[in-house]
Design an enzyme around this catalytic site. Sequence first.
Site, mmCIF file in Angstrom:
data_model
loop_
_atom_site.group_PDB
_atom_site.id
_atom_site.type_symbol
_atom_site.label_atom_id
_atom_site.label_comp_id
_atom_site.label_asym_id
_atom_site.label_seq_id
_atom_site.Cartn_x
_atom_site.Cartn_y
_atom_site.Cartn_z
ATOM 1 N N THR A 118 38.931 -77.722 -46.895
ATOM 2 C CA THR A 118 39.028 -78.882 -46.001
ATOM 3 C C THR A 118 40.466 -79.165 -45.564
ATOM 4 O OG1 THR A 118 38.775 -81.294 -45.990
ATOM 5 C CG2 THR A 118 39.046 -80.279 -48.134
ATOM 6 N N ASP A 119 40.590 -79.863 -44.449
ATOM 7 C CA ASP A 119 41.915 -80.296 -43.982
ATOM 8 C C ASP A 119 42.542 -81.331 -44.917
ATOM 9 O OD1 ASP A 119 40.193 -82.425 -43.356
ATOM 10 O OD2 ASP A 119 40.692 -82.478 -41.223
ATOM 11 N N GLU A 120 41.697 -81.968 -45.743
ATOM 12 C CA GLU A 120 42.201 -83.075 -46.577
ATOM 13 C C GLU A 120 43.178 -82.628 -47.652
ATOM 14 O OE1 GLU A 120 39.337 -85.789 -48.019
ATOM 15 O OE2 GLU A 120 38.085 -85.612 -46.244
ATOM 16 N N TYR A 145 38.391 -86.243 -54.548
ATOM 17 C CA TYR A 145 37.723 -85.141 -53.826
ATOM 18 C C TYR A 145 38.753 -84.146 -53.309
ATOM 19 C CZ TYR A 145 35.891 -82.652 -49.766
ATOM 20 O OH TYR A 145 35.591 -81.669 -48.852
ATOM 21 N N LYS A 149 39.506 -80.132 -54.250
ATOM 22 C CA LYS A 149 39.445 -79.049 -53.250
ATOM 23 C C LYS A 149 40.799 -78.324 -53.218
ATOM 24 C CE LYS A 149 36.517 -78.015 -50.870
ATOM 25 N NZ LYS A 149 35.362 -77.097 -51.075
ATOM 26 N N ASN A 174 36.782 -82.557 -39.969
ATOM 27 C CA ASN A 174 35.493 -83.253 -40.158
ATOM 28 C C ASN A 174 34.388 -82.662 -39.289
ATOM 29 O OD1 ASN A 174 37.527 -85.277 -41.091
ATOM 30 N ND2 ASN A 174 35.670 -86.507 -41.370
HETATM 31 P P1 NAD Z 1 27.132 -81.260 -48.784
HETATM 32 O O1 NAD Z 1 27.456 -82.284 -49.797
HETATM 33 O O2 NAD Z 1 26.236 -81.593 -47.646
HETATM 34 O O3 NAD Z 1 26.503 -79.972 -49.496
HETATM 35 C C1 NAD Z 1 26.969 -79.470 -50.719
HETATM 36 C C2 NAD Z 1 25.878 -78.580 -51.321
HETATM 37 O O4 NAD Z 1 26.386 -78.030 -52.554
HETATM 38 C C3 NAD Z 1 24.578 -79.316 -51.667
HETATM 39 O O5 NAD Z 1 23.470 -78.565 -51.234
HETATM 40 C C4 NAD Z 1 24.610 -79.418 -53.182
HETATM 41 O O6 NAD Z 1 23.332 -79.441 -53.782
HETATM 42 C C5 NAD Z 1 25.385 -78.146 -53.531
HETATM 43 N N1 NAD Z 1 26.022 -78.225 -54.855
HETATM 44 C C6 NAD Z 1 26.732 -79.249 -55.380
HETATM 45 N N2 NAD Z 1 27.141 -78.962 -56.619
HETATM 46 C C7 NAD Z 1 26.688 -77.706 -56.893
HETATM 47 C C8 NAD Z 1 26.795 -76.852 -58.002
HETATM 48 N N3 NAD Z 1 27.433 -77.219 -59.113
HETATM 49 N N4 NAD Z 1 26.230 -75.625 -57.929
HETATM 50 C C9 NAD Z 1 25.553 -75.232 -56.829
HETATM 51 N N5 NAD Z 1 25.407 -76.020 -55.737
HETATM 52 C C10 NAD Z 1 25.976 -77.229 -55.775
HETATM 53 O O7 NAD Z 1 28.549 -80.738 -48.265
HETATM 54 P P2 NAD Z 1 28.995 -80.168 -46.848
HETATM 55 O O8 NAD Z 1 29.469 -81.282 -46.003
HETATM 56 O O9 NAD Z 1 27.974 -79.243 -46.347
HETATM 57 O O10 NAD Z 1 30.292 -79.346 -47.304
HETATM 58 C C11 NAD Z 1 30.190 -77.966 -47.641
HETATM 59 C C12 NAD Z 1 31.565 -77.426 -47.949
HETATM 60 O O11 NAD Z 1 32.414 -77.600 -46.822
HETATM 61 C C13 NAD Z 1 32.281 -78.133 -49.110
HETATM 62 O O12 NAD Z 1 32.990 -77.171 -49.851
HETATM 63 C C14 NAD Z 1 33.241 -79.098 -48.417
HETATM 64 O O13 NAD Z 1 34.364 -79.356 -49.227
HETATM 65 C C15 NAD Z 1 33.598 -78.292 -47.195
HETATM 66 N N6 NAD Z 1 34.021 -79.062 -46.006
HETATM 67 C C16 NAD Z 1 33.233 -80.055 -45.518
HETATM 68 C C17 NAD Z 1 33.611 -80.728 -44.354
HETATM 69 C C18 NAD Z 1 32.767 -81.813 -43.758
HETATM 70 O O14 NAD Z 1 33.184 -82.446 -42.795
HETATM 71 N N7 NAD Z 1 31.558 -82.078 -44.255
HETATM 72 C C19 NAD Z 1 34.806 -80.388 -43.719
HETATM 73 C C20 NAD Z 1 35.595 -79.365 -44.259
HETATM 74 C C21 NAD Z 1 35.178 -78.696 -45.397
HETATM 75 O O1 TDX Z 2 30.471 -96.106 -43.268
HETATM 76 C C1 TDX Z 2 31.569 -95.586 -43.063
HETATM 77 N N1 TDX Z 2 32.483 -96.215 -42.261
HETATM 78 C C2 TDX Z 2 33.708 -95.696 -41.985
HETATM 79 O O2 TDX Z 2 34.492 -96.321 -41.254
HETATM 80 C C3 TDX Z 2 31.922 -94.293 -43.625
HETATM 81 C C4 TDX Z 2 30.957 -93.564 -44.510
HETATM 82 C C5 TDX Z 2 33.173 -93.775 -43.326
HETATM 83 N N2 TDX Z 2 34.047 -94.455 -42.532
HETATM 84 C C6 TDX Z 2 35.349 -93.828 -42.192
HETATM 85 C C7 TDX Z 2 36.119 -93.207 -43.329
HETATM 86 C C8 TDX Z 2 36.820 -92.045 -42.659
HETATM 87 O O3 TDX Z 2 38.033 -92.477 -42.055
HETATM 88 O O4 TDX Z 2 35.022 -92.740 -41.309
HETATM 89 C C9 TDX Z 2 35.864 -91.612 -41.552
HETATM 90 C C10 TDX Z 2 35.017 -90.415 -41.929
HETATM 91 O O5 TDX Z 2 34.452 -90.661 -43.197
HETATM 92 P P1 TDX Z 2 33.577 -89.568 -43.990
HETATM 93 O O6 TDX Z 2 32.407 -89.159 -43.169
HETATM 94 O O7 TDX Z 2 33.327 -90.097 -45.344
HETATM 95 O O8 TDX Z 2 34.561 -88.302 -43.984
HETATM 96 P P2 TDX Z 2 36.025 -88.041 -44.604
HETATM 97 O O9 TDX Z 2 36.309 -88.935 -45.741
HETATM 98 O O10 TDX Z 2 36.982 -88.007 -43.451
HETATM 99 O O11 TDX Z 2 35.792 -86.551 -45.194
HETATM 100 C C11 TDX Z 2 35.019 -85.585 -44.438
HETATM 101 O O12 TDX Z 2 35.851 -84.642 -43.814
HETATM 102 C C12 TDX Z 2 36.514 -83.718 -44.612
HETATM 103 C C13 TDX Z 2 34.009 -84.857 -45.326
HETATM 104 O O13 TDX Z 2 33.167 -85.804 -45.963
HETATM 105 C C14 TDX Z 2 34.700 -83.986 -46.323
HETATM 106 O O14 TDX Z 2 33.741 -83.241 -47.079
HETATM 107 C C15 TDX Z 2 35.576 -83.026 -45.582
HETATM 108 O O15 TDX Z 2 36.308 -82.267 -46.496
#
Ligand code: NAD
Ligand code: TDX
Length: 328
Positions: A118-120, A145, A149, A174
Amino acid sequence: MGTMLVTGGAGFIGSNFVRMVRERDLAEVVVLDTLTYAGNLANLDGCDAEFVRGSVTDAALVDELVGGCDTVVHFAAESHNDNSLRDPSPFVTTNVVGTFTLLEAVRRHGTRLHHISTDEVFGDLPVEGEEKFTETTPYNPSSPYSATKAGSDHLVRAWVRSFGVNATISNCSNNYGPYQHIEKFIPRQITNILDGRPAKLYGTGAQVRDWIHVDDHNDAVLAILERGRAGETYNIGAGLEKTSNKQVIEMICEIMGGSFEHVADRPGHDQRYAMDAAKLTAELGWAPRYTAGLRDGLEKTIAWYRDNEAWWRGAKEGVEKRYAESGQ
Ligand code: NAD
Ligand code: TDX
């Protein structure tokens, strides 16, 4: 690509990835997912993939599965910042120990690994300004978190350098799109409005995220798997117009005809993320497909949640109850 092991393939990004790989017939897929609250087998409906329920921390299972595949794509993680503030423990176990467990298995079997991050990990940027994170920006994570990561990225780099593991890393901004858990910002607001509740904006909503459609992220992951250089890190971001959380929520309210309210801010809230994806574009020729702007992508995503109420309905009450406990 032979047989691909996709960890976390029942989650949001992983399931979209599995669907893409199978629709393009790029590889046979085995999904390893423990099905936490965020994992959902329905996300894989219609996908021709083998499913194994288990944890990336289970060394014997991971060794057996890695031994039977050609490539590992590692999505499995605890992924939500707000949850990591309530209880960091599963973040350390899954994100750090799970990645360590996989690394040991790919080291033993000489298997190619792509690690999704992630960018975070880079911390945040001031809201004002145009600076972006590059692959050489120093790590400075803020939340439990993002710290876990960052730890997992460091482990991958160390296993590449010390043991010659064949791994790549991508750090993406995101994501939004279908099958995203309704705890996350965009689907939470869409389902709030569909439910007749106000959308919920943390604090002033001045924070900025660098939104990318999940298919653009997964296209980039495939480009790295196909053409990426071993040991390298690639940043992924769509470079859309800078949009604050308040502007995103206003867009959703305008499209859907809803209203929003300000709620308690997130402690330690990162201000702005922005990714420079120039390396990915120049080296691998990747470009985003969703270029018509965030509004266009949001309209399609809103339509998906409207059409798939049965997919999210069961989780809604519990998610909102947990948020209410922290005034959000
Ligand atoms: P998500 O929470 O929707 O999915 C995570 C999945 O991992 C789920 O299916 C969960 O059951 C599984 N999981 C959790 N713990 C586990 C374990 N111990 N063993 C096996 N499976 C397990 O997450 P997402 O948003 O799809 O994110 C996927 C990946 O991308 C993560 O590594 C996250 O850090 C990264 N990422 C997410 C975002 C975003 O915006 N959502 C952005 C950048 C990177
Ligand atoms: O109800 C809300 N209201 C609100 O203002 C929620 C749930 C979030 N927010 C804000 C917080 C953040 O500034 O919106 C922004 C986005 O929030 P999230 O969806 O929780 O994402 P963020 O914390 O930015 O992290 C996401 O991007 C990077 C993903 O969840 C991570 O898995 C990924 O690594």
